[in-house]
Structure formats: C-alpha cells, structure tokens
Design an enzyme around this catalytic site. Structure first.
Site, mmCIF file in Angstrom:
data_model
loop_
_atom_site.group_PDB
_atom_site.id
_atom_site.type_symbol
_atom_site.label_atom_id
_atom_site.label_comp_id
_atom_site.label_asym_id
_atom_site.label_seq_id
_atom_site.Cartn_x
_atom_site.Cartn_y
_atom_site.Cartn_z
ATOM 1 C CB CYS A 43 -6.812 -78.978 47.524
ATOM 2 S SG CYS A 43 -7.026 -77.246 48.249
ATOM 3 C CB CYS A 48 -5.256 -74.874 46.447
ATOM 4 S SG CYS A 48 -6.086 -75.947 45.554
ATOM 5 C CE LYS A 51 -2.537 -71.363 44.415
ATOM 6 N NZ LYS A 51 -3.266 -72.226 43.179
ATOM 7 C CE1 TYR A 177 -7.863 -71.800 37.571
ATOM 8 C CE2 TYR A 177 -8.077 -73.272 35.717
ATOM 9 C CZ TYR A 177 -8.695 -72.679 36.567
ATOM 10 O OH TYR A 177 -10.023 -72.383 36.515
ATOM 11 C CD GLU A 181 -2.531 -70.647 40.454
ATOM 12 O OE1 GLU A 181 -3.552 -70.196 40.649
ATOM 13 O OE2 GLU A 181 -2.023 -71.796 40.683
ATOM 14 C CG HIS A 435 -14.809 -43.455 47.559
ATOM 15 N ND1 HIS A 435 -14.565 -43.807 46.290
ATOM 16 C CD2 HIS A 435 -14.296 -42.341 47.784
ATOM 17 C CE1 HIS A 435 -13.699 -42.948 45.753
ATOM 18 N NE2 HIS A 435 -13.462 -42.032 46.635
ATOM 19 C CD GLU A 440 -15.276 -46.578 44.821
ATOM 20 O OE1 GLU A 440 -16.430 -46.175 44.957
ATOM 21 O OE2 GLU A 440 -14.355 -46.104 45.103
HETATM 22 P P1 NDP Z 1 -4.795 -76.247 32.605
HETATM 23 O O1 NDP Z 1 -5.520 -77.272 31.735
HETATM 24 O O2 NDP Z 1 -5.370 -75.103 33.188
HETATM 25 O O3 NDP Z 1 -3.654 -75.878 31.432
HETATM 26 C C1 NDP Z 1 -2.725 -76.696 30.484
HETATM 27 C C2 NDP Z 1 -2.001 -75.934 29.807
HETATM 28 O O4 NDP Z 1 -0.873 -76.679 29.078
HETATM 29 C C3 NDP Z 1 -2.719 -75.187 28.618
HETATM 30 O O5 NDP Z 1 -2.196 -74.255 28.143
HETATM 31 C C4 NDP Z 1 -2.512 -76.500 27.492
HETATM 32 O O6 NDP Z 1 -2.657 -75.874 26.208
HETATM 33 C C5 NDP Z 1 -0.988 -76.728 27.405
HETATM 34 N N1 NDP Z 1 -0.761 -78.000 26.970
HETATM 35 C C6 NDP Z 1 -1.482 -79.147 27.411
HETATM 36 N N2 NDP Z 1 -0.707 -80.185 26.833
HETATM 37 C C7 NDP Z 1 0.252 -79.609 26.013
HETATM 38 C C8 NDP Z 1 1.371 -80.054 25.322
HETATM 39 N N3 NDP Z 1 1.490 -81.314 24.983
HETATM 40 N N4 NDP Z 1 2.452 -79.232 25.189
HETATM 41 C C9 NDP Z 1 2.404 -78.017 25.118
HETATM 42 N N5 NDP Z 1 1.366 -77.341 26.190
HETATM 43 C C10 NDP Z 1 0.474 -78.337 26.569
HETATM 44 O O7 NDP Z 1 -3.743 -77.228 33.352
HETATM 45 P P2 NDP Z 1 -2.866 -76.861 34.686
HETATM 46 O O8 NDP Z 1 -1.877 -77.874 34.430
HETATM 47 O O9 NDP Z 1 -2.540 -75.750 34.807
HETATM 48 O O10 NDP Z 1 -3.746 -77.222 35.914
HETATM 49 C C11 NDP Z 1 -4.532 -78.415 36.036
HETATM 50 C C12 NDP Z 1 -5.705 -78.048 36.590
HETATM 51 O O11 NDP Z 1 -5.546 -77.787 38.021
HETATM 52 C C13 NDP Z 1 -6.568 -76.838 36.055
HETATM 53 O O12 NDP Z 1 -7.387 -77.225 34.927
HETATM 54 C C14 NDP Z 1 -7.118 -76.688 37.424
HETATM 55 O O13 NDP Z 1 -8.862 -77.151 37.411
HETATM 56 C C15 NDP Z 1 -6.590 -76.907 38.693
HETATM 57 N N6 NDP Z 1 -5.953 -76.038 38.972
HETATM 58 C C16 NDP Z 1 -6.738 -74.979 39.748
HETATM 59 C C17 NDP Z 1 -6.417 -73.680 40.411
HETATM 60 C C18 NDP Z 1 -6.920 -72.702 40.884
HETATM 61 O O14 NDP Z 1 -8.184 -72.700 40.886
HETATM 62 N N7 NDP Z 1 -6.528 -71.485 41.247
HETATM 63 C C19 NDP Z 1 -4.640 -73.619 40.467
HETATM 64 C C20 NDP Z 1 -4.138 -74.716 39.673
HETATM 65 C C21 NDP Z 1 -4.641 -75.715 39.344
HETATM 66 P P3 NDP Z 1 -4.229 -75.660 25.455
HETATM 67 O O15 NDP Z 1 -4.825 -74.633 26.195
HETATM 68 O O16 NDP Z 1 -3.868 -75.539 24.171
HETATM 69 O O17 NDP Z 1 -4.836 -76.936 25.866
#
Ligand code: NDP
Length: 453
Positions: A43, A48, A51, A177, A181, A435, A440
């Site tokens: 983080c 976080c 980022k 996510y 982002e 407001h 709101e």
């Molecule tokens: P996520 O799990 O959110 O998303 C992963 C994405 O990659 C999904 O769209 C998934 O598709 C896709 N994917 C997975 N494997 C493959 C593959 N082999 N080929 C193509 N696409 C693939 O992971 P992130 O990496 O974005 O983030 C990791 C974690 O970090 C999050 O789950 C979250 O918990 C945390 N995070 C939180 C944030 C916040 O609170 N603002 C910010 C950044 C990260 P599918 O949906 O089909 O599985």
C-alpha cells in the site's frame, strides 16, 4: 528465562503486519517484525499511496482545461513525468520513515531479511533463528502475469509507478482495479491507452450501471477498450511492442502493462513442511480469527486472499491482536465494506450490486440518478455522473449504494456508515441534503426505476 525470544513475530511489515504488531506491543507483548523489503508494504511503497499521488497528478490536466470555462486563461501547460515521479518518491520515502518510527515508538523490533518458518515457533532469517510463541504471516501479494509468450516484456504496477518516461502509447492487459486506475493516469496525461479485457465488461463484481457509465466516460477521454479479447503473445522490436489478440488483431505500443490480478506471497515460507493448509488458489487458509491450521500460527491480509484491501488487512491485524493478546476473540465483519476504483472519473460502492441484491433479496427498488456535474455547466466538459441506491422492497433497508463520478470515493465512505447502521430508504429521505452538491442526490432520489430483470 522466557521460553521464546518473542511473544509475537510478524512476517511482513505492510499495513496489516504493522498494525497487528503495534497493537500487540501496546497490549504488552514483546514483538518483532521481519521485512525483506521496505517497511510500509504494498500500500505505502508500491500500491495505494503512490498510485493516488499519480492520480492527483494526472487529474490536473483536466482541471487546467476546465478552468477556461471559469474565466481563466491557461497558457499551454507543461508537464514533467520525471518531476511527478521524483516528488512521489520523496513522499514515499517520508512515509517509509514514518512507518519505521511507528514500529520503534511502539517497541517493535525490526529484523531485516527474508523469513522461512522452521517449526510452529521458530523461523530463520539470514542464518539466524528467532523463536516466538505466536507467528503472524502478513506477507501480502505480488502481481501475477499471464503465461503467454513474451510476457516478460510486460511491466506490472510495480514498475509502472517508477517509469523513467511516460509512454506515448500503452497497452494495459486486465480489467480490474489496477488496469482502470493506470488507464486513467496515463490517459489523463495524454498517453494513448488501450485496455484489453478478457470479459465482456470492466471491473467484474462492481455494479453494472456504474461500470457501463465509467466505460463510456473512459471512451470520451479517448481511452480504447477491447472487451472480450484475450492477449496471446507480446513481441518486442527495439522499443516497440506488439500485443497479439485472440481475434488476430495487433496492438502497437511503447509499453505493455499487465494488471491481471495478484497472487499471495507464500513462496519460501516453508508452509507445506509445517503442514499449514492452503486454498486451491495458494493463499493461506484461516478461520474467522485468522488462525491457520497450525496452532500458534496466524495469517492476515492479501496472503489469505479474503478481501484484498488495505483497510481490511488493517482490520484483520487489529482483530488478531485483540484475539491473541487482548483475550477478546474478535472476528472481522466483511459485510458492507466500501471500495473505490480511482479511475478518471472514479467509481465507488458499498453493499450489494443490483444483480447481487436481486439474486439474494428478490424484490428490490432501484433508484438511479444520472446528471451532468454542476461544474461542467461552465467547463463545457461532456461528463455525466451516475448515482444509485438499492433498497430491499420489503424492509426498505438500503442494500447497496454506488456512484461513478467525481468525489465518488469520498461520498461513498459516508454512505458506508449509513449502510453499516442498517439505514432504510425512509431514513435517507429524512436526511437533509447539502446544496448544491452531488452527494445530496443520495437523499433526494424519490422515484424507483421501473422494474427490470
Ligand atoms: P483484479 O483482480 O481486480 O483484476 C484482474 C483483471 O485481470 C480482471 O479483469 C481479470 O479478468 C483479468 N485477468 C486475470 N487473468 C488474466 C489473464 N490471464 N489474461 C487476461 N486477463 C486476465 O486485479 P488487479 O490486478 O487490478 O488488482 C489486484 C488487487 O489489488 C485487487 O483485487 C484489489 O483487491 C487490490 N487493489 C485495490 C485497489 C483499491 O482499493 N483502489 C487498487 C488497486 C488494487 P476476470 O475479471 O475475467 O477474472
């Protein structure tokens, strides 16, 4: 003489590990924490916080454009990616120092190195052995990249935060996510962005209307979305990359980033030898008190793959300390945990999505408000906000609250308290709005959408 060197040894000084260690020490435990990298964890060091600083930096591009409608003459702005990254790094260094001090002040001993468990009460770090009555594994997670030819050419979010130069064209693989982002960051700063999503929409698990509205806004900002496409190969020639998709199309860019999820950091811990059970996805299996299958060994945060969010890891760390050293068994409540995606614009939500609410509660009332933010009446920007409330038709309890638009994360945090308190639609209605704000709208929505399935 004490039976063990410490009452608690925590492996991993990220948000969850630091909170658990500090609280345990404050409760009188003798605590050590082991970290192989920088104190602060994902983080603070490579997630976080850095980022969000880049998100702020990127958003100025829009602010400067929007200022014109309010009478400002803005000379052609000049942006330095290098300066933003350097300033961000300075702040991360400062926070790293703050975290080290927090541990010191709490009386937690910091041991630098990589830990491997030897048995239920001892572990090895750089040739030395340390013993503890309790061991807490808080080693977090790391980016997971798909296994396709040429994936080594791709970067993950770790490297994206520290790029020396801003890419002119970037392909981002993933629709979660991190993909959203970073698409927002690079897109706002003028990079040509293409996001490749294997599913039919972005952000699986988030409310569909909000996600659709976000995809529309991303499109208006010039970000390309390739939905339902799987990358099959990445090639590099000089400094140019080609990403091949499963429909035979090719994407050309100066950089490819994978944001395809994260995997728990369990390698080298020696879990199988100790008989610590893991789940099919490789995370550490724990009970509601974060206890593993081996008495005395606990695990919290991303390494347990429960709800991978910093504030949840912190809550798990605090619950662990209360359970083990406060003698007050405490389980984390995972209901109504708000979450946000800091895209451009951001999206946030708490409670059930419409689809989940319909599946679990049957009859629901859905209230939706779509509007142009007041600011854009003068800025001229073509941007719409979407806000949504979902109520249980029978009890009128609010089940979900979602928003896509400026300040969504700040607004949803307050709404999360209302949901935690079990607020009803009537209580939302009885709340006077501020407001003029976007927030709101949440207390002025009166007419539910016609029933839809
Ligand atoms: P996520 O799990 O959110 O998303 C992963 C994405 O990659 C999904 O769209 C998934 O598709 C896709 N994917 C997975 N494997 C493959 C593959 N082999 N080929 C193509 N696409 C693939 O992971 P992130 O990496 O974005 O983030 C990791 C974690 O970090 C999050 O789950 C979250 O918990 C945390 N995070 C939180 C944030 C916040 O609170 N603002 C910010 C950044 C990260 P599918 O949906 O089909 O599985």
């Amino acid at each position: 003489m004490a039976r063990y060197d410490f009452d608690l040894i925590t492996i991993g000084a990220g948000s969850g590990g630091v909170r658990a260690s500090r609280l345990s020490a404050q409760m009188g435990a003798k605590v050590a924490i082991i970290e192989e990298s920088r104190v602060g964890g994902t983080c603070v060091i490579r997630g976080c916080v850095p980022k969000k600083l880049l998100v702020y930096g990127a958003h100025f591009a829009e602010e400067l454009e929007d200022a014109k409608g309010f009478g400002w003459t803005v000379p052609k702005p000049d942006f330095s990616w290098g300066q933003l990254v350097a300033n961000k790094n300075r702040e991360i260094d400062r926070l790293n120092g703050v975290y080290i001090n927090l541990l010191k002040t709490a009386g937690v001993r910091l041991i630098e190195g990589r830990a491997a468990l030897a048995d239920a009460h001892s572990l090895a770090v750089g040739g030395k052995t340390f013993t503890a009555e309790h061991i807490l594994i808080a080693t977090g997670s790391r980016p997971h990249l798909p296994t396709i030819p040429g994936v080594d050419f791709a970067i993950s979010s770790n490297e994206a935060l520290d790029l020396m130069e801003q890419p002119h064209r970037i392909v981002i693989i993933g629709g979660g996510y991190i993909a959203v982002e970073f698409a927002g960051i690079f897109g706002a700063l003028g990079s040509e962005v293409t996001v490749v999503v294997r599913g039919e929409r972005l952000l699986r698990g988030f409310d569909e209307d909000c996600v659709e509205a976000l995809a529309l806004e991303m499109g208006k900002r010039g970000m390309g979305l390739r939905l339902g496409r799987i990358p099959v190969k990445i090639e590099k020639e000089d400094n140019a990359y080609t990403t091949f998709l499963d429909d035979g199309s090719e994407l050309h860019s100066d950089l490819v980033m994978c944001a395809t999820g994260r995997h728990p950091n369990t390698q080298g811990l020696n879990l199988p030898a100790l008989g610590i059970e893991t789940t099919p996805t490789g995370s550490i299996a724990v009970d509601e008190y974060s206890a593993t299958s081996v008495p005395g060994i606990y695990a919290i945060g991303d390494v347990t793959d429960r709800m991978n969010l910093t504030p949840v890891a912190i809550a798990e760390g605090a619950a662990f300390a209360r359970t083990v050293f406060g003698k007050e068994p405490t389980a984390v409540d995972y209901t109504n945990v708000p979450t946000a995606v800091f895209g451009q614009p951001p999206l946030a939500g708490v409670g059930l999505t419409e689809a989940d609410a319909r599946a679990s509660h049957g009859a629901i009332d859905v209230y939706v408000s779509r509007f142009r933010p007041m600011k854009h009446t003068l800025s001229g920007r073509d941007e719409r906000t979407l806000m949504k409330l979902i109520a249980d038709r029978r009890t009128q309890r609010i089940l979900g609250c979602h928003m896509m638009g400026p300040d969504a994360p700040e607004i949803i945090q307050g709404m999360a308290i209302a949901l935690k308190c079990g607020a009803t639609k009537a209580e939302f209605d009885a709340t006077i709005g501020i407001h003029p704000t976007a927030a709101e709208e949440f207390v002025t929505m009166r007419i539910p959408e016609p029933d839809r399935k």
